[in-house]
Design an enzyme around this catalytic site. Structure first.
Site, PDB file in Angstrom:
ATOM      1  N   LYS A 196       0.812  -1.222   0.000  1.00  0.00           N
ATOM      2  CA  LYS A 196       0.000   0.000   0.000  1.00  0.00           C
ATOM      3  C   LYS A 196       0.844   1.271   0.000  1.00  0.00           C
ATOM      4  O   LYS A 196       0.491   2.273   0.628  1.00  0.00           O
ATOM      5  CB  LYS A 196      -0.962   0.006   1.200  1.00  0.00           C
ATOM      6  CG  LYS A 196      -1.952  -1.148   1.172  1.00  0.00           C
ATOM      7  CD  LYS A 196      -2.915  -1.111   2.327  1.00  0.00           C
ATOM      8  CE  LYS A 196      -2.379  -1.801   3.548  1.00  0.00           C
ATOM      9  NZ  LYS A 196      -3.383  -2.033   4.592  1.00  0.00           N
ATOM     10  N   ASP A 231      -6.285  -6.689   9.910  1.00  0.00           N
ATOM     11  CA  ASP A 231      -7.610  -6.044   9.934  1.00  0.00           C
ATOM     12  C   ASP A 231      -8.739  -6.989   9.551  1.00  0.00           C
ATOM     13  O   ASP A 231      -9.843  -6.912  10.105  1.00  0.00           O
ATOM     14  CB  ASP A 231      -7.655  -4.765   9.085  1.00  0.00           C
ATOM     15  CG  ASP A 231      -7.139  -4.952   7.689  1.00  0.00           C
ATOM     16  OD1 ASP A 231      -6.715  -6.070   7.328  1.00  0.00           O
ATOM     17  OD2 ASP A 231      -7.152  -3.960   6.926  1.00  0.00           O
TER      18      ASP A 231
HETATM   19 MG    MG Z   1      -8.090  -0.515   7.957  1.00  0.00          MG
END
Ligand code: MG
Ligand code: ADP
Length: 495
Positions: A196, A231
């Site tokens: 990311k 997550d």
């Molecule tokens: Mg997140």
């Protein structure tokens, strides 16, 4: 590139959404060639991005195959199929004060929750969100973890009201860390690589919990990490707290990932003691999937110029960090090659990541005849003057990219469900099954969400898909990490 620099031009008109950009001078590049039409670029884009049922089916089958290969051996597949060491999910009996720290991609969040057991459940929660300064994404490991630990320390200082720690205890936190980690126990894991857009030096190959612990020590914060989760795993735990039918969790935010409940005996690569429950959560790291995806020249160029070429191809096709950038690349081609926005190309349109996914989402919400909002966003964000026809083309480009992303994400979900059903007939398709979704992209982009659901329904057929509930579990990952901190508390959780 078919542009040449021209002298800076100052625009006199000022349709604006915000004061800060009132008639700001813009540098424009003159378009040199005009050999193809925007319509033909669009048609080719739509063709290259098409996801008819056979393509979806190929993707869902390949996802299931890659999952099996990743479970069979280490490095047996693009999908790492990481064992989460979470084999006990929250039951509702958890009690006490717990913290969670969530390092996503765009933001980091801190949260505290006071749990009251079966009767009182979540007595109170509080959270704060801080955006990650871009320079920290390229700095050192110490700088990043110091920033996080100091945010957590400041938050912990404000504890009061309904929150109280039982006497004699150290505060415990769950740590949601949404990057690929090779988990070594519930409270330790080695960073495999940053994704990311992060390129922090000195973390890869290290235990991220140790990095955080050291930073907390430097901040004089007395807190212990009792669960390291990703997550997706946090979302699954958080959603499961409320609903026993939750079997899969998917994140669609800056990046993307998915996890699910797997039978221990379906994990050939697992060695060592198996879990009491006979099940565990497997973190697929599906962002690395790449098999049979419909890609375009724009995707290939974006990938080649990224900091992780040839990696995270599924993520680069379906997640929030990249959708806006793909659209920008298409629009740039249309501006340069087909004069979509007139004779010049504003410099802003040349800037990688200038157009963000929330921008393309906002443009798609404009239903007015003249697409005025689209015009304003194009002007504000990439310095483009547009006529109504050009705006229509822009919307079609946004829709094409969002549609491909949403439908491919849907096919990925079906791949996971197929894999689970194949192992245990009737486990998934014979009853209600919930897929918990979280992440800013899924939450805020209604068209994307609809395309995702449509693909799932197309692939499974109306009957089976009626039993598959794809549900937004807002901020489940934060609460989930705190719940897993409780489940894995060193003080035990049966009070
Ligand atoms: Mg997140
Ligand atoms: P993270 O993935 O960093 O943990 P989030 O789950 O909040 O954080 O997701 C943030 C991402 O969601 C943004 O990077 C963006 O790509 C996407 N996003 C946020 N708001 C919108 C929006 N309004 N429309 C579309 N996408 C959005």
């Amino acid at each position: 590139m078919s542009v040449t620099a021209s002298p800076p031009a100052v625009r006199s008109f000022c349709i604006t959404r915000s004061a800060k950009i009132v008639s700001r001078p813009r540098v424009v590049m003159a378009v040199r060639s005009n050999t193809i039409s925007a319509a033909s670029i669009l048609t080719k884009l739509q063709k290259d991005c098409a996801t008819p049922l056979p393509v979806l089916r190929h993707v869902s089958d390949a996802m299931a195959d890659d999952m099996r290969a990743g479970l069979a051996t280490e490095d047996g597949s693009d999908l790492k199929m990481i064992l989460s060491y979470v084999d006990a999910l929250p039951t509702g009996n958890e009690k006490g004060l717990f913290y969670a720290l969530d390092l996503g991609g765009t933001n980091f969040r801190v949260l505290r929750v006071q749990l009251g057991g079966k009767e009182e459940r979540v007595i109170s929660t509080e959270f704060e969100q801080v955006s990650i300064p871009p320079e920290l994404m390229f700095g050192t490991s110490e700088e990043l973890f110091d920033f996080i630990a100091s945010g957590l320390a400041k938050f912990a200082q404000k504890e009061g009201g309904k929150f109280h720690l039982q006497q004699g205890r150290t505060r415990e936190t769950g740590f949601t860390f949404s990057f690929p980690v090779k988990q070594t126990s519930i409270d330790s894991g080695i960073l495999i690589k940053w994704t990311k857009g992060f390129a922090v030096s000195g973390t890869a190959g290290k235990d991220v919990v140790a990095c955080l612990n050291e930073a907390m020590k430097r901040q004089e914060l007395d807190m212990r990490v009792s669960a390291l989760v990703n997550d997706a795993v946090g979302t699954l735990a958080g959603a499961r707290y409320w609903d026993d039918d939750v079997m899969v969790a998917v994140i669609l935010g800056t990046g993307t990932n998915a996890c699910y409940v797997e039978r221990i005996d379906a994990i050939p690569k697992l060695q060592g003691p198996s879990s009491k429950s006979g099940r565990t959560i497997v973190n697929t790291e599906w962002g690395a999937f790449s098999n049979g995806l419909p890609l375009t020249e724009f995707d290939r160029e974006m990938d080649a110029e990224s900091i992780n070429p040839h990696e995270q191809i599924f993520e680069k096709t379906i997640s929030g960090m990249y959708l806006g950038e793909i659209v920008r690349r298409v629009l740039l081609r249309m501006a340069e090659g087909a004069e979509l926005f007139g004779h010049s190309v504003p410099e802003e349109l040349l800037m990688p990541f200038a157009l963000r996914t929330p921008d393309i989402c906002a443009m798609q919400q404009d239903t007015s005849k003249d697409l005025e909002e689209v015009g304003l966003i194009l002007y504000d964000v990439v310095g483009v003057n547009s006529c109504t026809n050009a705006r229509k083309v822009v919307i079609d480009v946004c829709d094409t990219i969002a549609k491909r992303g949403g439908r491919l994400a849907g096919a990925g979900i079906v791949g996971i469900l197929q894999k689970m059903e194949h192992n245990s007939k009737g486990l998934i398709f014979g009853k209600r099954t919930v897929v918990a979704m979280d992440g800013g992209l899924y939450e805020h982009y209604p068209q994307y969400r609809r395309y995702l659901q449509e693909a799932v329904t197309e692939l499974l057929g109306p009957e089976i898909s009626r039993n598959i509930v794809i549900e937004h579990s807002k901020d489940g990952s934060g609460i989930g990490a705190a719940l897993l901190a409780a489940t894995n508390s060193k003080y035990g959780h049966d009070f």
